[in-house]
Design a protein around this motif. Structure first.
Motif, PDB file in Angstrom:
ATOM      1  N   VAL A  77       0.841  -1.195   0.000  1.00 64.44           N
ATOM      2  CA  VAL A  77       0.000   0.000   0.000  1.00 64.44           C
ATOM      3  C   VAL A  77       0.878   1.247   0.000  1.00 64.44           C
ATOM      4  N   SER A  78       0.240   2.404  -0.200  1.00 65.07           N
ATOM      5  CA  SER A  78       0.957   3.684  -0.223  1.00 65.07           C
ATOM      6  C   SER A  78       0.911   4.411   1.104  1.00 65.07           C
ATOM      7  N   THR A  79      -0.229   4.332   1.795  1.00 66.25           N
ATOM      8  CA  THR A  79      -0.385   5.016   3.080  1.00 66.25           C
ATOM      9  C   THR A  79      -1.060   4.092   4.075  1.00 66.25           C
ATOM     10  N   GLY A  80      -0.826   4.386   5.348  1.00 66.80           N
ATOM     11  CA  GLY A  80      -1.412   3.572   6.400  1.00 66.80           C
ATOM     12  C   GLY A  80      -1.719   4.394   7.629  1.00 66.80           C
ATOM     13  N   HIS A  81      -1.583   3.772   8.782  1.00 65.90           N
ATOM     14  CA  HIS A  81      -1.819   4.449  10.058  1.00 65.90           C
ATOM     15  C   HIS A  81      -0.707   4.058  11.019  1.00 65.90           C
ATOM     16  N   PHE A  82      -0.699   4.665  12.180  1.00 69.36           N
ATOM     17  CA  PHE A  82       0.318   4.374  13.181  1.00 69.36           C
ATOM     18  C   PHE A  82      -0.269   3.657  14.393  1.00 69.36           C
ATOM     19  N   GLY A  83      -1.526   3.223  14.289  1.00 65.68           N
ATOM     20  CA  GLY A  83      -2.226   2.603  15.405  1.00 65.68           C
ATOM     21  C   GLY A  83      -1.496   1.429  16.015  1.00 65.68           C
TER      22      GLY A  83
END
Length: 175
Positions: A77-83
């Motif tokens: 993927v290109s973007t995600g989260h930091f969760g």
């Protein structure tokens, strides 16, 4: 992160948001995936976006993907989260700074067209040749604040903050 990066024995670092709900097994699976896929620089689990029908990941040039793409262990993927994201420490150590800074839109405003710090981070991550993967079978929760109103029968009526902001007190609330 900075203090842990000084520790050269650290192989992986995990970011964790206060509003991410996860299990011990989720951390173990992210670790297992990182160990088994050496080309992965960062891996994060599937998480819903707050007050939205969307998940927290992006694939450049795509607004949707077929469901079967979510059946494997990893999806680039290109973007995600930091969760609950696991990083290879060596890929963070030499990652050019600054890491987190937001960018206003072309008119200098923080409305449509702005770039939030996390998205800018992931774009910079990709531009610097690093990889990012979604682990679609590792699923974590996203806490949301809820407003609870007494109903006409005094039973609880739950409403998201987003729904309250959009329409005020819900139908059925005691008045």
């Amino acid at each position: 992160l900075e203090s842990q990066l000084q520790e050269t024995a650290s192989r992986y670092l995990i970011t964790c948001d206060y509003d991410t709900v996860f299990r011990y097994e989720d951390v173990l699976e992210l670790y297992r995936l990182m160990e088994s896929v050496p080309e992965a620089d960062a891996i994060f689990p599937l998480q819903s976006k707050r007050s939205s029908e969307h998940a927290l990941f992006g694939i450049e040039g795509r607004s949707s993907i077929p469901a079967y793409r979510l059946s494997g262990n990893l999806l680039p993927v290109s973007t995600g989260h930091f969760g609950l994201t696991i990083f290879r420490a060596d890929r963070l150590r030499d990652f050019p700074r600054p890491w987190m800074n937001s960018q206003p839109n072309d008119e200098g405003r923080w409305t449509d067209g702005k770039v939030d710090a996390d998205i800018k981070f992931w774009r910079h991550w990709k531009q610097s040749g690093r990889t990012l993967y979604l682990a679609p079978r590792v699923v974590v929760g996203h806490l949301q604040e809820m407003v609870t109103w007494p109903g006409r029968d005094l039973g609880p009526i739950h409403q998201t903050v987003t729904d309250y902001d959009a329409g005020g007190m819900p139908e059925g609330a005691r008045r």
